[in-house]
Design a protein around this motif. Structure first.
Motif, PDB file in Angstrom:
ATOM      1  N   ASP A 294      18.743  22.317   1.270  1.00 17.66           N
ATOM      2  CA  ASP A 294      19.217  22.525   2.648  1.00 17.66           C
ATOM      3  C   ASP A 294      18.432  21.684   3.658  1.00 17.66           C
ATOM      4  O   ASP A 294      17.996  22.183   4.701  1.00 17.66           O
ATOM      5  CB  ASP A 294      19.140  24.012   3.016  1.00 17.66           C
ATOM      6  N   ALA A 295      18.240  20.429   3.319  1.00 19.63           N
ATOM      7  CA  ALA A 295      17.494  19.526   4.202  1.00 19.63           C
ATOM      8  C   ALA A 295      18.394  18.384   4.641  1.00 19.63           C
ATOM      9  O   ALA A 295      19.468  18.155   4.080  1.00 19.63           O
ATOM     10  CB  ALA A 295      16.272  18.981   3.477  1.00 19.63           C
ATOM     11  N   VAL A 296      17.949  17.689   5.650  1.00 15.83           N
ATOM     12  CA  VAL A 296      18.614  16.463   6.090  1.00 15.83           C
ATOM     13  C   VAL A 296      17.777  15.289   5.585  1.00 15.83           C
ATOM     14  O   VAL A 296      16.575  15.194   5.877  1.00 15.83           O
ATOM     15  CB  VAL A 296      18.737  16.408   7.621  1.00 15.83           C
ATOM     16  N   THR A 297      18.398  14.426   4.815  1.00 17.40           N
ATOM     17  CA  THR A 297      17.691  13.268   4.291  1.00 17.40           C
ATOM     18  C   THR A 297      17.264  12.354   5.435  1.00 17.40           C
ATOM     19  O   THR A 297      18.059  12.056   6.327  1.00 17.40           O
ATOM     20  CB  THR A 297      18.584  12.506   3.301  1.00 17.40           C
ATOM     21  N   GLY A 298      15.990  11.938   5.419  1.00 15.86           N
ATOM     22  CA  GLY A 298      15.506  11.077   6.487  1.00 15.86           C
ATOM     23  C   GLY A 298      14.028  10.804   6.365  1.00 15.86           C
ATOM     24  O   GLY A 298      13.391  11.113   5.353  1.00 15.86           O
ATOM     25  N   HIS A 299      13.466  10.209   7.410  1.00 13.11           N
ATOM     26  CA  HIS A 299      12.050   9.842   7.442  1.00 13.11           C
ATOM     27  C   HIS A 299      11.458  10.227   8.791  1.00 13.11           C
ATOM     28  O   HIS A 299      12.105  10.082   9.835  1.00 13.11           O
ATOM     29  CB  HIS A 299      11.883   8.330   7.242  1.00 13.11           C
ATOM     30  N   LEU A 300      10.228  10.726   8.768  1.00  8.53           N
ATOM     31  CA  LEU A 300       9.520  11.026  10.000  1.00  8.53           C
ATOM     32  C   LEU A 300       8.022  10.869   9.755  1.00  8.53           C
ATOM     33  O   LEU A 300       7.436  11.579   8.931  1.00  8.53           O
ATOM     34  CB  LEU A 300       9.818  12.446  10.483  1.00  8.53           C
ATOM     35  N   ASP A 301       7.419   9.931  10.457  1.00  5.74           N
ATOM     36  CA  ASP A 301       5.963   9.738  10.424  1.00  5.74           C
ATOM     37  C   ASP A 301       5.401   9.648   9.011  1.00  5.74           C
ATOM     38  O   ASP A 301       4.368  10.253   8.690  1.00  5.74           O
ATOM     39  CB  ASP A 301       5.265  10.878  11.181  1.00  5.74           C
ATOM     40  N   GLY A 302       6.067   8.918   8.149  1.00  6.58           N
ATOM     41  CA  GLY A 302       5.562   8.696   6.802  1.00  6.58           C
ATOM     42  C   GLY A 302       6.074   9.667   5.764  1.00  6.58           C
ATOM     43  O   GLY A 302       5.814   9.483   4.574  1.00  6.58           O
ATOM     44  N   VAL A 303       6.785  10.710   6.192  1.00  5.01           N
ATOM     45  CA  VAL A 303       7.317  11.705   5.252  1.00  5.01           C
ATOM     46  C   VAL A 303       8.793  11.415   4.992  1.00  5.01           C
ATOM     47  O   VAL A 303       9.612  11.433   5.922  1.00  5.01           O
ATOM     48  CB  VAL A 303       7.156  13.139   5.787  1.00  5.01           C
TER      49      VAL A 303
ATOM     50  N   PRO B 221       0.818  -1.214   0.000  1.00  5.53           N
ATOM     51  CA  PRO B 221       0.000   0.000   0.000  1.00  5.53           C
ATOM     52  C   PRO B 221       0.852   1.264   0.000  1.00  5.53           C
ATOM     53  O   PRO B 221       1.934   1.300   0.594  1.00  5.53           O
ATOM     54  CB  PRO B 221      -0.792  -0.118   1.300  1.00  5.53           C
ATOM     55  N   LEU B 222       0.349   2.291  -0.671  1.00  6.61           N
ATOM     56  CA  LEU B 222       0.996   3.605  -0.643  1.00  6.61           C
ATOM     57  C   LEU B 222       0.310   4.532   0.356  1.00  6.61           C
ATOM     58  O   LEU B 222       0.758   5.659   0.562  1.00  6.61           O
ATOM     59  CB  LEU B 222       0.971   4.237  -2.039  1.00  6.61           C
ATOM     60  N   ASP B 223      -0.764   4.058   0.947  1.00  6.03           N
ATOM     61  CA  ASP B 223      -1.502   4.810   1.950  1.00  6.03           C
ATOM     62  C   ASP B 223      -1.699   3.916   3.162  1.00  6.03           C
ATOM     63  O   ASP B 223      -2.240   2.810   3.044  1.00  6.03           O
ATOM     64  CB  ASP B 223      -2.857   5.254   1.390  1.00  6.03           C
ATOM     65  N   GLY B 224      -1.269   4.388   4.317  1.00  3.21           N
ATOM     66  CA  GLY B 224      -1.355   3.579   5.529  1.00  3.21           C
ATOM     67  C   GLY B 224      -2.627   3.759   6.316  1.00  3.21           C
ATOM     68  O   GLY B 224      -2.694   3.361   7.491  1.00  3.21           O
ATOM     69  N   ALA B 225      -3.658   4.344   5.705  1.00  2.41           N
ATOM     70  CA  ALA B 225      -4.900   4.617   6.437  1.00  2.41           C
ATOM     71  C   ALA B 225      -5.487   3.381   7.115  1.00  2.41           C
ATOM     72  O   ALA B 225      -5.933   3.455   8.272  1.00  2.41           O
ATOM     73  CB  ALA B 225      -5.924   5.264   5.498  1.00  2.41           C
ATOM     74  N   PRO B 226      -5.520   2.198   6.451  1.00  2.00           N
ATOM     75  CA  PRO B 226      -6.072   1.018   7.134  1.00  2.00           C
ATOM     76  C   PRO B 226      -5.329   0.651   8.417  1.00  2.00           C
ATOM     77  O   PRO B 226      -5.906   0.033   9.316  1.00  2.00           O
ATOM     78  CB  PRO B 226      -5.934  -0.086   6.084  1.00  2.00           C
ATOM     79  N   ALA B 227      -4.056   1.037   8.506  1.00  2.00           N
ATOM     80  CA  ALA B 227      -3.272   0.761   9.709  1.00  2.00           C
ATOM     81  C   ALA B 227      -3.200   1.977  10.627  1.00  2.00           C
ATOM     82  O   ALA B 227      -2.432   1.998  11.591  1.00  2.00           O
ATOM     83  CB  ALA B 227      -1.858   0.326   9.323  1.00  2.00           C
ATOM     84  N   GLY B 228      -4.026   2.993  10.331  1.00  2.00           N
ATOM     85  CA  GLY B 228      -4.021   4.195  11.146  1.00  2.00           C
ATOM     86  C   GLY B 228      -2.831   5.106  10.886  1.00  2.00           C
ATOM     87  O   GLY B 228      -2.502   5.958  11.729  1.00  2.00           O
ATOM     88  N   LYS B 229      -2.189   4.955   9.727  1.00  2.00           N
ATOM     89  CA  LYS B 229      -1.037   5.781   9.365  1.00  2.00           C
ATOM     90  C   LYS B 229      -1.395   6.658   8.166  1.00  2.00           C
ATOM     91  O   LYS B 229      -2.411   6.450   7.499  1.00  2.00           O
ATOM     92  CB  LYS B 229       0.168   4.903   9.021  1.00  2.00           C
ATOM     93  N   GLY B 230      -0.554   7.618   7.879  1.00  2.00           N
ATOM     94  CA  GLY B 230      -0.770   8.492   6.746  1.00  2.00           C
ATOM     95  C   GLY B 230      -0.230   7.883   5.457  1.00  2.00           C
ATOM     96  O   GLY B 230       0.325   6.786   5.451  1.00  2.00           O
ATOM     97  N   PRO B 231      -0.392   8.592   4.350  1.00  2.00           N
ATOM     98  CA  PRO B 231       0.147   8.113   3.076  1.00  2.00           C
ATOM     99  C   PRO B 231       1.662   8.280   3.009  1.00  2.00           C
ATOM    100  O   PRO B 231       2.237   9.103   3.734  1.00  2.00           O
ATOM    101  CB  PRO B 231      -0.546   9.008   2.048  1.00  2.00           C
ATOM    102  N   LEU B 232       2.290   7.496   2.185  1.00  2.00           N
ATOM    103  CA  LEU B 232       3.700   7.693   1.886  1.00  2.00           C
ATOM    104  C   LEU B 232       3.840   9.066   1.231  1.00  2.00           C
ATOM    105  O   LEU B 232       3.128   9.388   0.275  1.00  2.00           O
ATOM    106  CB  LEU B 232       4.187   6.601   0.932  1.00  2.00           C
ATOM    107  N   THR B 233       4.742   9.910   1.742  1.00  2.79           N
ATOM    108  CA  THR B 233       4.835  11.307   1.327  1.00  2.79           C
ATOM    109  C   THR B 233       6.290  11.683   1.114  1.00  2.79           C
ATOM    110  O   THR B 233       7.178  11.186   1.810  1.00  2.79           O
ATOM    111  CB  THR B 233       4.214  12.220   2.410  1.00  2.79           C
ATOM    112  N   PHE B 234       6.534  12.583   0.142  1.00  2.00           N
ATOM    113  CA  PHE B 234       7.903  12.960  -0.194  1.00  2.00           C
ATOM    114  C   PHE B 234       8.088  14.471  -0.143  1.00  2.00           C
ATOM    115  O   PHE B 234       7.276  15.233  -0.678  1.00  2.00           O
ATOM    116  CB  PHE B 234       8.266  12.471  -1.600  1.00  2.00           C
ATOM    117  N   ASP B 235       9.173  14.889   0.495  1.00  2.00           N
ATOM    118  CA  ASP B 235       9.679  16.256   0.426  1.00  2.00           C
ATOM    119  C   ASP B 235      11.035  16.207  -0.257  1.00  2.00           C
ATOM    120  O   ASP B 235      11.934  15.492   0.206  1.00  2.00           O
ATOM    121  CB  ASP B 235       9.852  16.863   1.820  1.00  2.00           C
ATOM    122  N   PHE B 236      11.197  16.948  -1.340  1.00  2.17           N
ATOM    123  CA  PHE B 236      12.485  17.047  -2.031  1.00  2.17           C
ATOM    124  C   PHE B 236      12.877  18.511  -1.985  1.00  2.17           C
ATOM    125  O   PHE B 236      12.353  19.340  -2.734  1.00  2.17           O
ATOM    126  CB  PHE B 236      12.349  16.552  -3.476  1.00  2.17           C
ATOM    127  N   ILE B 237      13.753  18.861  -1.062  1.00  2.00           N
ATOM    128  CA  ILE B 237      13.990  20.270  -0.768  1.00  2.00           C
ATOM    129  C   ILE B 237      15.472  20.577  -0.568  1.00  2.00           C
ATOM    130  O   ILE B 237      16.274  19.707  -0.245  1.00  2.00           O
ATOM    131  CB  ILE B 237      13.206  20.717   0.485  1.00  2.00           C
TER     132      ILE B 237
END
Length: 346
Positions: free
Chosen positions: A141-150, A123-139
């Motif tokens: 001066d950022a630190v590459t990583g993951h937080l709560d589905g982003v 799944p690309l959306d975690g709603a059935p498990a109470g989670k959010g969708p898989l989401t991407f920030d490409f920005i």
């Protein structure tokens, strides 16, 4: 990645192609069918499939206008974006041509990740498990990583010079945009497939207790480096820093393995395999790596493929295709990833 053919002239076309170089027809990737479609003009500025019977009108993803996406919109018509681009939350300022080029590299890598997730049926959306969708920030001066589905990817990772500088500074054997995306997606699927499920005890038995202080563990790793015996238990040095990172590195390596085997079968270059226990050579059958029920078969196919491709790379004066050695404990962890995906998608 499987091979694709033009629906008009049957010429071989590739995943990133916008147009068939043989007959000139426009091409679009159809995420619902996981196929390339040959396209022709339709009504109201829409498209239709060339040389097929009546079909629903098609439109390119809105990001086709920027030359970074050749996917067809199938599931999110109101957004104007395809199944992969609708997952973007933040992109860099496109007034800067360098950002446009970097974003194109990011999208090509991300599309390969999403293709694999769709092939698995994850799944690309975690709603059935109470989670959010898989989401991407490409920005910037950022630190590459993951937080709560982003998943956040720094724009600098699309710069091959900067990426190589970071690779050497971090004493890594491998660093790529696709590798980052596969790794960070592992954190997302830990949330969906392990957290708050009955699998947490098995996870802790293999990877360790994720309740260990994460920040302190990463600080220790960056200051002291990995333990001397890390290669006996992990697929990479970074995997030894914390159980979450061990999982994410193992997940990424599993995706590397399956997609590379799939590609080798498509091009008929998979070598013969030697069975680990019997020592006998046998011909490989072209099983679908994304649907294989047997992890032992996958690992038997993976090892000779990496050895062959490492040798080919060396023949061309390049670094190894796969600069890793998988210890037995890490094989068990890869097998756990395999079982989780199979159990979650059947």
């Amino acid at each position: 990645m499987k091979k694709f053919k033009c629906g008009v002239c049957a010429n071989t076309v590739y995943f990133e192609n916008f147009r068939c170089l043989n007959c000139g027809h426009a091409l679009g990737f159809h995420p619902g069918r996981l196929e390339m479609a040959a396209l022709a003009p339709g009504r109201d500025k829409r498209l239709r499939e060339a040389r097929r019977g009546p079909s629903s009108p098609m439109v390119y993803c809105a990001n086709e206008a920027h030359g970074v996406c050749n996917w067809i919109v199938t599931s999110h018509p109101d957004s104007g974006f395809c199944d992969a681009c609708v997952l973007n939350r933040t992109i860099p300022n496109l007034a800067d041509p360098q950002n446009v080029r970097a974003w194109g590299d990011f999208e090509r890598a991300k599309k390969r990740l999403i293709y694999s997730l769709l092939r698995f049926g994850l799944p690309l959306d975690g709603a059935p498990a109470g989670k959010g969708p898989l989401t991407f920030d490409f920005i910037n001066d950022a630190v590459t990583g993951h937080l709560d589905g982003v998943i956040t990817i720094a724009v600098g990772e699309a710069d091959s010079v900067e990426r190589e500088r970071q690779r050497q500074a971090m004493d890594e054997t491998y660093r790529s945009l696709l590798g980052h995306l596969r790794h960070e997606s592992g954190h997302y699927y830990w949330m969906l497939l392990i957290e708050d499920t009955g699998r947490i005890d098995e996870f802790r038995h293999l990877f360790g207790d994720e309740r260990e202080d994460y920040g302190a563990a990463l600080e220790r790793h960056h200051v002291q480096g990995p333990p001397p015996d890390w290669s006996l238990r992990h697929v990479s040095a970074y995997a030894s820093s914390h159980p979450w990172e061990d999982w994410a590195e193992t997940w990424a390596h599993y995706l590397h393995m399956v997609d590379a085997i799939d590609t080798s079968v498509a091009h008929r270059i998979e070598p013969r395999s030697t069975r680990f226990f019997s020592g006998t050579a046998r011909a490989i059958r072209g099983q679908d790596a994304y649907r294989s029920n047997s992890f032992s078969t996958l690992i038997e196919r993976w090892v000779p493929l990496t050895l062959a491709l490492n040798d080919i790379n060396r023949s061309m004066g390049h670094s190894d295709f796969y600069p890793f050695v998988i210890p037995e404990i890490a094989v068990a962890k890869l097998g756990f990833v395999h079982r989780l995906i199979r159990e979650s998608t059947t």
